[in-house]
Structure formats: structure tokens, C-alpha cells
Design a protein around this motif. Structure first.
Motif, PDB file in Angstrom:
ATOM      1  N   ASP A   8      43.271  68.519 -16.462  1.00  0.00           N
ATOM      2  CA  ASP A   8      44.290  69.388 -17.117  1.00  0.00           C
ATOM      3  C   ASP A   8      43.966  70.642 -17.052  1.00  0.00           C
ATOM      4  O   ASP A   8      42.598  71.017 -17.141  1.00  0.00           O
ATOM      5  N   ALA A   9      44.912  71.578 -17.451  1.00  0.00           N
ATOM      6  CA  ALA A   9      44.288  72.944 -17.389  1.00  0.00           C
ATOM      7  C   ALA A   9      44.625  73.568 -18.809  1.00  0.00           C
ATOM      8  O   ALA A   9      43.531  73.801 -19.345  1.00  0.00           O
ATOM      9  N   ASP A  10      45.837  73.448 -19.260  1.00  0.00           N
ATOM     10  CA  ASP A  10      45.999  74.232 -20.610  1.00  0.00           C
ATOM     11  C   ASP A  10      45.175  73.493 -21.673  1.00  0.00           C
ATOM     12  O   ASP A  10      45.534  72.243 -21.838  1.00  0.00           O
ATOM     13  N   MET A 171      40.802  61.237 -14.472  1.00  0.00           N
ATOM     14  CA  MET A 171      41.480  62.217 -15.240  1.00  0.00           C
ATOM     15  C   MET A 171      41.002  62.978 -16.396  1.00  0.00           C
ATOM     16  O   MET A 171      40.554  61.999 -17.351  1.00  0.00           O
ATOM     17  N   VAL A 172      40.765  64.017 -16.598  1.00  0.00           N
ATOM     18  CA  VAL A 172      40.209  64.656 -17.894  1.00  0.00           C
ATOM     19  C   VAL A 172      41.235  65.374 -18.677  1.00  0.00           C
ATOM     20  O   VAL A 172      41.891  66.541 -17.848  1.00  0.00           O
ATOM     21  N   GLY A 173      41.744  65.575 -19.759  1.00  0.00           N
ATOM     22  CA  GLY A 173      42.594  66.280 -20.647  1.00  0.00           C
ATOM     23  C   GLY A 173      42.543  66.231 -21.879  1.00  0.00           C
ATOM     24  O   GLY A 173      42.042  65.255 -22.478  1.00  0.00           O
ATOM     25  N   ASN A 174      43.463  67.071 -22.579  1.00  0.00           N
ATOM     26  CA  ASN A 174      43.535  66.978 -24.069  1.00  0.00           C
ATOM     27  C   ASN A 174      44.837  66.211 -24.628  1.00  0.00           C
ATOM     28  O   ASN A 174      44.822  66.515 -25.824  1.00  0.00           O
ATOM     29  N   SER A 175      45.543  65.781 -23.769  1.00  0.00           N
ATOM     30  CA  SER A 175      46.844  65.175 -24.222  1.00  0.00           C
ATOM     31  C   SER A 175      46.834  63.600 -23.766  1.00  0.00           C
ATOM     32  O   SER A 175      46.677  63.218 -22.823  1.00  0.00           O
ATOM     33  N   LEU A 176      46.982  62.986 -25.087  1.00  0.00           N
ATOM     34  CA  LEU A 176      46.872  61.567 -24.807  1.00  0.00           C
ATOM     35  C   LEU A 176      48.272  61.229 -23.988  1.00  0.00           C
ATOM     36  O   LEU A 176      48.354  60.137 -22.912  1.00  0.00           O
ATOM     37  N   ARG A 177      49.357  61.932 -24.324  1.00  0.00           N
ATOM     38  CA  ARG A 177      50.710  61.512 -23.878  1.00  0.00           C
ATOM     39  C   ARG A 177      50.644  61.961 -22.352  1.00  0.00           C
ATOM     40  O   ARG A 177      51.171  61.228 -21.528  1.00  0.00           O
ATOM     41  N   PRO A 196      41.477  71.277 -30.886  1.00  0.00           N
ATOM     42  CA  PRO A 196      41.893  71.317 -32.387  1.00  0.00           C
ATOM     43  C   PRO A 196      43.549  71.466 -32.524  1.00  0.00           C
ATOM     44  O   PRO A 196      44.269  70.946 -33.117  1.00  0.00           O
ATOM     45  N   ASP A 197      43.752  72.528 -31.667  1.00  0.00           N
ATOM     46  CA  ASP A 197      45.326  73.005 -32.026  1.00  0.00           C
ATOM     47  C   ASP A 197      46.453  72.347 -31.112  1.00  0.00           C
ATOM     48  O   ASP A 197      47.397  72.627 -30.979  1.00  0.00           O
ATOM     49  N   THR A 198      46.147  70.987 -30.541  1.00  0.00           N
ATOM     50  CA  THR A 198      47.052  70.586 -29.573  1.00  0.00           C
ATOM     51  C   THR A 198      48.449  70.252 -30.104  1.00  0.00           C
ATOM     52  O   THR A 198      48.455  70.094 -31.401  1.00  0.00           O
ATOM     53  N   TRP A 199      49.176  70.630 -29.274  1.00  0.00           N
ATOM     54  CA  TRP A 199      50.681  70.406 -29.954  1.00  0.00           C
ATOM     55  C   TRP A 199      50.884  69.071 -30.398  1.00  0.00           C
ATOM     56  O   TRP A 199      50.627  68.155 -29.526  1.00  0.00           O
ATOM     57  N   GLU A 200      51.486  68.708 -31.685  1.00  0.00           N
ATOM     58  CA  GLU A 200      51.405  67.523 -31.844  1.00  0.00           C
ATOM     59  C   GLU A 200      52.395  66.713 -31.125  1.00  0.00           C
ATOM     60  O   GLU A 200      52.043  65.330 -30.825  1.00  0.00           O
ATOM     61  N   HIS A 201      53.525  67.140 -30.475  1.00  0.00           N
ATOM     62  CA  HIS A 201      54.141  66.355 -29.627  1.00  0.00           C
ATOM     63  C   HIS A 201      53.352  65.668 -28.423  1.00  0.00           C
ATOM     64  O   HIS A 201      53.546  64.435 -27.795  1.00  0.00           O
ATOM     65  N   GLU A 202      52.047  66.294 -28.114  1.00  0.00           N
ATOM     66  CA  GLU A 202      51.264  65.730 -26.873  1.00  0.00           C
ATOM     67  C   GLU A 202      50.559  64.309 -27.356  1.00  0.00           C
ATOM     68  O   GLU A 202      49.974  63.740 -26.682  1.00  0.00           O
ATOM     69  N   ASN A 203      50.305  64.412 -28.870  1.00  0.00           N
ATOM     70  CA  ASN A 203      49.556  63.308 -29.183  1.00  0.00           C
ATOM     71  C   ASN A 203      50.372  62.480 -30.289  1.00  0.00           C
ATOM     72  O   ASN A 203      49.612  61.591 -30.932  1.00  0.00           O
ATOM     73  N   THR A 204      51.533  62.698 -30.373  1.00  0.00           N
ATOM     74  CA  THR A 204      52.315  61.596 -30.981  1.00  0.00           C
ATOM     75  C   THR A 204      52.785  60.259 -29.987  1.00  0.00           C
ATOM     76  O   THR A 204      53.632  60.754 -29.098  1.00  0.00           O
ATOM     77  N   ILE A 205      52.238  59.491 -30.328  1.00  0.00           N
ATOM     78  CA  ILE A 205      52.298  58.248 -29.448  1.00  0.00           C
ATOM     79  C   ILE A 205      53.076  57.218 -30.313  1.00  0.00           C
ATOM     80  O   ILE A 205      52.628  56.699 -31.312  1.00  0.00           O
TER      81      ILE A 205
END
Lengths: 233, 233
Positions: A8-10, A171-177, A196-205
């Protein structure tokens, strides 16, 4: 045996969410005479998520959600100079420098000698194209895939297109979703590097998931060691 | 000998510019108490072109330019309900049905039996993904390439990626700037199908060019005959 590593990039290779966070704070400040900053930020978050269906991801989508939020916060009395400020924040964000995550270049450089690397990034094509160019990382990657969303079906399509077997893919990245759960679901491997600052939407599962189905490291420079360890076991 | 035929999508396979034209008219009407509609439309065109460097193509970019134009036209006195109308126009445009150009499906269906077909469309990834899906045409194409801009270097990159020789490649589209001249410049062939409402920006060419370096037909259903003719000569 891993043959292809996708990044992943961002917020995995370069900082991104901090730009949004800063812009949110600016908007909340701008409108603080109308409503408390916390109110504005919460309303903006809700508006953004509601608007994903129309706009997709990216800064232009975010800008339109900021404007919609500002209309509501000001009860329709927003002033021209306040709108202009929002347009300026948007153009500043779109023109911002790309700041690499510490260790990102060293890690992809090291791994590119032994593995086929792919960048898979979600978001706005125009914005991501620009960041890929400015990052200076493009040459380490055999393919750069910019997609409008990341799902298991999408990953399967990409793997088929590049003739990659799921069990040889990591795959390597910062978003569970986006980076982890849909990859694990197709029988591939995934490494989660929380940001640390990941947008909540990306890790609200919403569903429960198996924390042991993927790997987790603290920083990207730990990735080569983890992969060596996986290859040995 | 032609092996691969590539199609532009917006205003080549499906109607697109008419949606923008209609939205421009709506904006000009909305603001007609402040300024004559012609003034608003001209200012919007200039704003859009100036903003391409920040925003790229697509409806969200267009929406941000509409808002910037509206601030200027109203001298900063724009009202909340007017802004809401602009946001509504934007969401309507983003959700609009895909209307195929008459003859488009028949033509790609016929040609897909004999040639490898590629769709090469410029614009916003999220918006184009959606239109590709809704068009029902995706299965006729071996590859669908959504790019942020169309240049000779970009075409060369795509041809290299798909191992296509320029002299075996033919591009079909409605924009001299994007579909025709950069393709001719790399030694490939191009068929220009003018579309009445094409955005002026796409056909404003500053340098002179050779009108005999590409083919021109009136409607897409004339394409199979033209190609048969080219293959014979």
C-alpha cells in the motif's frame, strides 16, 4: 514461498492522513465562531463516509464534503471568504510535498533485489499519479496499480492479471479494511503496520476477525527480517 | 496490418459532455440574478482549464470549479441554498445513467471477434470505473486502461506494457488533443469521430497539424467498413 510483495502507499510508504488531519483542524478553526471544533470534525467525518458512494476517495472528494459540512455548520450563512479558504486548503493539500515514511525507501530497495514488488494504492488517479512520481520510489516497483477500492475480488483480479498465485503473494499496509482482511480472505499473506493517524473508517471492522491470520510489525524497517523469518519457517 | 484497436470512452462509446453542458446551463441559470448566463459559462470554462493542474479531469474537479466560479460571480455573496444546489447537480451528474452512443455496442461486438480491443479512457478513476460497469461493454475489451492524461509518452508506455507495436495499433476517439494527435505522433493510426458537443479544450490545438495523418468518419458504425478498407489497401 513468497514471490511477490505488494505495498500500500498512503501511510505505508509515505505520510498522507496527517495532511487530512491538518486540513480538518483548519476547517474546524475557520468555523469555530459558528460551532465547536469537535462538532465540525465529527460532522465532516460523517459527511465524508456518507459521500463515499458518490465521490470515492481522495482530496477532491474530501473538499466537497468540507463544503457540505461548512454549509451545515454555518446554517447556510457561510461567507465567500470562508469558501475561498476551503478551496485554498484543498489546493494546498493537492500540491503538498510527499514525505516518505522513515525506512520506506531502504526497505523497498532491499526487498526489490529478491522479490517482485507491486504498489497497490487506493484513491484518486490524478492525485496518486502525482504522489508516485514525487515519491522517487516508482523504479523499485514492477507494477503500480491505482484502484478505486480494495476488495477481495479486486485483489483476485489483480493477481490473475499478473499471474500471481495467492500463496506466493504478501501484502503490506496500514489498513485492516483495505490491505489486510481482503488479502487474508483470498489465501494470501498480509503484514499490518499500524499508522498512528489512520482514518478511523479504514480500521472500523464490523465483523470479528482472527488477529492471528496476519502478521503485525511496528515499523516498515522490520519487514525484511520478518520476511526472512517467514521464508525459513 | 492492424491487430489492436483502442477506443476512447467518453463521447466515443457513451455520451458524457452533454451532462457537463447541462450542468453548466443549470449553474448559469442558478446565478442569472447576479450575472448573464454567458458570463458565468465563460468564467467557468476558464476556471476549469486553470484548475486542471490542481484537480485533473472529472466531475469532482468540475464541481470545485463551479463553486469557485459561483463565489466570483456572486462577488462572495453566494447563499447556502445556492451552494446546496451546486452540490446536488454534482451528485446527480455522478449518478447519471450511462447512455451509449448509437451503434457503439454493435461496432465493438463486431470488431471484438477479429481484433484485440482495449478501452483507454482519461479521467477520474472512481467515475470511469462506475461508467465502465454500467455501460455493459466491459466484456468486449481485453484491457481497460483508465489514465489521468493522454500523451504520446503515455500511449508508448501502454503499448510497451501490452507488447503492441505502434504500426499494428489503431486508436478511435473524439478528441484531437487526446485520442488522435498523440497517437499519430508515435507512428500508430487513428480514427477521429467528431462529437458535436466535445469540450472546446479537447479540440483547441495550438500547433498546426496534418489533417491527412489520420482518418475521420461521421459515426462509429462506419468503423468496421473503414477498417476493412484499410486492411485491403
Amino acid at each position: 514461498m513468497i514471490k511477490t510483495i505488494a505495498f500500500d502507499a498512503d501511510d505505508t510508504l509515505w505520510h498522507n492522513e496527517c495532511l487530512y488531519a491538518e486540513t480538518k483542524r483548519k476547517l474546524a478553526n475557520l468555523l469555530s465562531a459558528y460551532r465547536a471544533p469537535e462538532y465540525t470534525i465529527q460532522l465532516l467525518d460523517r459527511t465524508e463516509i456518507h459521500n463515499l458512494q458518490y465521490y470515492g476517495y481522495g482530496i477532491k472528494s474530501f473538499a466537497l464534503s468540507m463544503i457540505e459540512t461548512a454549509i451545515e455548520v454555518t446554517d447556510g450563512t457561510i461567507q465567500g471568504h470562508e469558501l475561498e479558504a476551503i478551496i485554498d486548503y484543498t489546493k494546498d493539500t493537492l500540491s503538498a510535498d510527499v514525505q516518505l515514511i522513515p525506512g520506506a525507501e531502504q526497505t523497498v530497495s532491499e526487498l526489490s533485489g529478491e522479490y517482485k514488488l507491486i504498489m497497490i494504492t487506493k484513491g484518486d488517479l490524478f492525485e496518486q499519479d502525482r504522489k508516485v512520481k514525487l515519491s522517487g520510489l516508482a523504479d523499485y516497483f514492477e507494477h503500480i496499480e491505482i484502484v478505486s477500492d480494495k476488495s477481495s475480488a479486486g485483489y483476485l483480479g489483480l493477481l490473475e492479471k499478473h499471474r500471481i498465485k495467492p500463496r506466493e503473494f504478501l501484502m503490506v499496509g496500514n489498513s485492516l479494511r483495505s490491505d489486510i482482511l481482503p488479502v487474508v480472505a483470498i489465501g494470501a499473506q498480509a503484514v499490518y503496520i499500524p499508522y498512528p493517524d489512520t482514518w478511523e473508517h479504514e480500521n472500523t471492522i464490523e465483523e470479528s476477525f482472527d488477529e492471528t491470520s496476519f502478521y503485525r510489525i511496528g515499523t516498515i524497517d522490520q519487514l525484511p527480517d520478518l520476511i526472512r523469518h517467514l521464508e525459513k519457517s
